[in-house]
Write an enzyme that holds these catalytic residues in place. Sequence first.
Site, mmCIF file in Angstrom:
data_model
loop_
_atom_site.group_PDB
_atom_site.id
_atom_site.type_symbol
_atom_site.label_atom_id
_atom_site.label_comp_id
_atom_site.label_asym_id
_atom_site.label_seq_id
_atom_site.Cartn_x
_atom_site.Cartn_y
_atom_site.Cartn_z
ATOM 1 N N LYS A 51 0.803 -1.221 0.000
ATOM 2 C CA LYS A 51 0.000 0.000 0.000
ATOM 3 C C LYS A 51 0.836 1.271 0.000
ATOM 4 O O LYS A 51 0.313 2.350 -0.259
ATOM 5 C CB LYS A 51 -0.961 -0.023 1.192
ATOM 6 C CG LYS A 51 -2.039 -1.080 1.078
ATOM 7 C CD LYS A 51 -3.022 -0.718 -0.021
ATOM 8 C CE LYS A 51 -4.205 -1.662 -0.028
ATOM 9 N NZ LYS A 51 -5.294 -1.172 -0.859
ATOM 10 N N SER A 285 -3.331 -12.299 4.110
ATOM 11 C CA SER A 285 -3.769 -12.203 2.708
ATOM 12 C C SER A 285 -2.701 -12.750 1.759
ATOM 13 O O SER A 285 -3.040 -13.251 0.680
ATOM 14 C CB SER A 285 -4.139 -10.760 2.354
ATOM 15 O OG SER A 285 -3.017 -9.920 2.456
#
Length: 325
Positions: A51, A285
């Site tokens: 991110k 994830s």
Amino acid sequence: METMNRTDKVLPSAVEAIGNTPLVELARLTKGIDGRILAKMEYLNPGLSKKDRIARQIIEEAEEQGALKPGQPVVELTSGNTGTGLAIVCAVKGYPFVAVMSRGNSMERARMMSALGAEVVLVDQLPGSKPGQVSGGDLELVEIETRKIVSQRSAFRADQFQLQGNRNAHYLNTAREILRQTGGSLHAFCDFAGTGGSFAGCAAAFKEHDPSIRCFIVEPEGAAVLAGEPVTNPNHRIQGGGYSMATLPLLRPEHIDGYLQVSEAEAIRTARRLAKQEGIFSGFSSGANVAAALQLLQGQCRGSTIVVLLCDSGLKYLSTDLWAS
Ligand SMILES: Cc1ncc(COP(=O)(O)O)c(C=O)c1O
């Protein structure tokens, strides 16, 4: 022995150290299986997640477009990783940053953002929700608080669900790095969707390069709304996505070749195998992405080369049960 470096020059700041992550083959995990999994080590970014890339892209696009003025506050709803990236970019560029996060996300993230100079606003979960299991309903509460703060502070909202900078970061950088690193030869990509920005950017670039590269969305078992399945487990433990949102504005349906589902147990088991067998310390994830790639190699993509992202660092989950055994 001289080692290869990610970069061989002095960079002006940590912002320029974002991206250009290594791509490694998970040859130990795929032993005895027909095919290859290549994993992009996004947890080596300065904020320990993929991110950071979107934080930089969103802020720099806003600067170019005049949507963000010098010194103007920046606000965003985050599960922690986008907030950490924004905290880094805002620290370097001199913008005050407010991160609005559900109390259900792991506290390492809040501490890291505060350490990086962010103001962290924690929003209580819905009654009945459990810490570590953030649902779409919990996120709605965070969204309401985020809107309030944006309006009170006349802030720029670094809206990762809406702004093209999210998708562009992966289209312009992550995917192009992968195409360079593989010499353009990959057959499939599968990605656990939160905002869908990583999937959207990578799938667009891969399809442009070779329309036969198959791109799959990964969702938690019991919360596979994008695949059109009923939601039976909104409070799953795979942090960073699977929010049971029926539409994600950044996704382009024509780039989606299929949907895969991964159980919490499979994601956790695979994250632990990544650590023990591959020396890769990543999060839930990342485990989900690799578990989905293993499904593909044992099913419809036998013999293929599959690319996945290792989204963030295992350090972000030390307070959870991910590393319990
Ligand atoms: C750890 C982690 N994995 C996966 C995702 C999903 O990525 P995207 O929002 O690009 O779909 C996120 C997003 O916040 C994340 O933090």
